[in-house]
Design an enzyme around this catalytic site. Structure first.
Site, PDB file in Angstrom:
ATOM      1  N   PRO A   9       0.793  -1.229   0.000  1.00 49.20           N
ATOM      2  CA  PRO A   9       0.000   0.000   0.000  1.00 49.20           C
ATOM      3  C   PRO A   9       0.828   1.283   0.000  1.00 49.20           C
ATOM      4  CG  PRO A   9      -0.123  -1.117   2.128  1.00 49.20           C
ATOM      5  CD  PRO A   9       0.526  -2.065   1.177  1.00 49.20           C
ATOM      6  N   ASN A  10       0.340   2.235  -0.756  1.00 52.54           N
ATOM      7  CA  ASN A  10       0.902   3.593  -0.864  1.00 52.54           C
ATOM      8  C   ASN A  10       2.199   3.667  -1.665  1.00 52.54           C
ATOM      9  OD1 ASN A  10      -1.138   4.932   0.783  1.00 52.54           O
ATOM     10  ND2 ASN A  10      -0.256   3.782   2.481  1.00 52.54           N
ATOM     11  N   ARG A  17       5.134  10.912  -2.262  1.00 55.39           N
ATOM     12  CA  ARG A  17       4.906  10.547  -0.872  1.00 55.39           C
ATOM     13  C   ARG A  17       6.184  10.695  -0.026  1.00 55.39           C
ATOM     14  NH1 ARG A  17       4.747   4.413   1.268  1.00 55.39           N
ATOM     15  NH2 ARG A  17       4.049   4.936   3.360  1.00 55.39           N
ATOM     16  N   TYR A  22      11.358   8.383   1.297  1.00 53.93           N
ATOM     17  CA  TYR A  22      11.266   7.433   0.185  1.00 53.93           C
ATOM     18  C   TYR A  22      11.889   7.912  -1.116  1.00 53.93           C
ATOM     19  CZ  TYR A  22       7.991   5.455   3.531  1.00 53.93           C
ATOM     20  OH  TYR A  22       7.426   4.949   4.667  1.00 53.93           O
ATOM     21  N   ASN A  73       7.772  -5.747  -1.025  1.00 52.72           N
ATOM     22  CA  ASN A  73       7.750  -4.671  -0.030  1.00 52.72           C
ATOM     23  C   ASN A  73       6.296  -4.548   0.424  1.00 52.72           C
ATOM     24  OD1 ASN A  73       7.750  -2.395   1.514  1.00 52.72           O
ATOM     25  ND2 ASN A  73       8.892  -1.122   0.055  1.00 52.72           N
ATOM     26  N   ALA A  76       3.216  -0.809   4.872  1.00 49.47           N
ATOM     27  CA  ALA A  76       2.720  -0.805   6.260  1.00 49.47           C
ATOM     28  C   ALA A  76       2.274  -2.197   6.723  1.00 49.47           C
ATOM     29  CB  ALA A  76       1.581   0.200   6.403  1.00 49.47           C
ATOM     30  N   GLU A  97      12.511  -9.565   1.275  1.00 50.92           N
ATOM     31  CA  GLU A  97      11.732  -8.438   1.811  1.00 50.92           C
ATOM     32  C   GLU A  97      12.540  -7.160   1.595  1.00 50.92           C
ATOM     33  OE1 GLU A  97      11.083  -8.883   6.036  1.00 50.92           O
ATOM     34  OE2 GLU A  97      10.305  -6.842   6.249  1.00 50.92           O
ATOM     35  N   HIS A  99      12.683  -2.834   1.865  1.00 46.96           N
ATOM     36  CA  HIS A  99      12.147  -1.547   2.311  1.00 46.96           C
ATOM     37  C   HIS A  99      13.039  -0.443   1.791  1.00 46.96           C
ATOM     38  CE1 HIS A  99       9.334  -3.595   4.842  1.00 46.96           C
ATOM     39  NE2 HIS A  99      10.325  -4.365   5.278  1.00 46.96           N
ATOM     40  N   ARG A 106      13.687   4.287  12.158  1.00 47.39           N
ATOM     41  CA  ARG A 106      12.464   5.083  12.181  1.00 47.39           C
ATOM     42  C   ARG A 106      11.666   4.828  13.469  1.00 47.39           C
ATOM     43  NH1 ARG A 106       9.520   4.850   6.606  1.00 47.39           N
ATOM     44  NH2 ARG A 106       8.438   6.580   7.650  1.00 47.39           N
TER      45      ARG A 106
HETATM   46  C1  DQA Z   1       8.317   0.884   3.858  1.00 48.30           C
HETATM   47  C2  DQA Z   1       8.430   1.094   5.370  1.00 48.30           C
HETATM   48  C3  DQA Z   1       7.075   0.914   6.043  1.00 48.30           C
HETATM   49  O1  DQA Z   1       7.210   1.115   7.454  1.00 48.30           O
HETATM   50  C4  DQA Z   1       6.080   1.921   5.504  1.00 48.30           C
HETATM   51  O2  DQA Z   1       4.813   1.716   6.075  1.00 48.30           O
HETATM   52  C5  DQA Z   1       6.027   1.937   4.018  1.00 48.30           C
HETATM   53  C6  DQA Z   1       7.238   1.753   3.242  1.00 48.30           C
HETATM   54  C7  DQA Z   1       9.631   1.187   3.122  1.00 48.30           C
HETATM   55  O3  DQA Z   1       9.745   0.800   1.964  1.00 48.30           O
HETATM   56  O4  DQA Z   1      10.520   1.853   3.683  1.00 48.30           O
HETATM   57  O5  DQA Z   1       4.976   2.192   3.434  1.00 48.30           O
HETATM   58  O6  DQA Z   1       8.007  -0.490   3.621  1.00 48.30           O
END
Ligand code: DQA
Length: 144
Positions: A9-10, A17, A22, A73, A76, A97, A99, A106
């Site tokens: 998501p997002n 964003r 990011y 990825n 959240a 995985e 990120h 963080r």
């Molecule tokens: C994320 C880190 C997560 O905590 C966050 O909710 C994201 C992006 C990252 O790529 O750094 O949406 O997965």
């Protein structure tokens, strides 16, 4: 070699964003770089993005027997989704995985990944380059 890439998501809003976390690259930029690298190293990639947990679960299930590796990825959902964790346990392929940000630098609620102990490994904090590193990781694992 056939690899599935799942963006949670997002991540479709990358570039707009929270650029401090990011960066300015869009998800399409990242996918394009991965596809280009794939051509060089002989890796075919399918890309999927969803803001919906169940759709991500459906996609992981449909990857069963179809792919040589998964790069994910979960955004959240990394921190909450036992459904995604359970779906990943179905797969018997390298799962990386990724990120973009270093989740350990963080907020404390981002320090725990509910999938970390069921994936092959985690790449965190290298921005979009992390996805390219994940491709190398899958490639090496499949060659062993
Ligand atoms: C994320 C880190 C997560 O905590 C966050 O909710 C994201 C992006 C990252 O790529 O750094 O949406 O997965």
């Amino acid at each position: 070699m056939k690899i599935l890439v799942i963006h949670g998501p997002n991540l479709n809003m990358l570039g707009k964003r929270e650029p401090a976390h990011y960066g300015m690259e869009t998800m399409e930029d990242i996918n394009r770089q991965m596809a280009e690298k794939g051509l060089q190293i002989g890796m075919a990639l399918d890309f999927f993005q969803s803001n919906h947990e169940g759709r991500i679960v459906d996609t992981i299930q449909s990857a069963y027997g179809q792919y040589d590796g998964l790069i994910i990825n979960p955004a959240a959902y990394t921190h909450t989704s036992l459904a995604i964790r359970d779906a990943l346990l179905l797969l018997d392929i390298p799962v990386i995985e990724v990120h973009l940000s270093n989740i350990y630098k963080r907020e404390p609620f981002r320090h725990h990944s509910v999938i970390a102990d069921v994936v092959s490994g985690q790449i965190t904090g290298f921005g979009g380059n992390g996805y390219l590193l994940a491709m190398d990781a899958v490639f090496q694992m499949k060659r062993q």
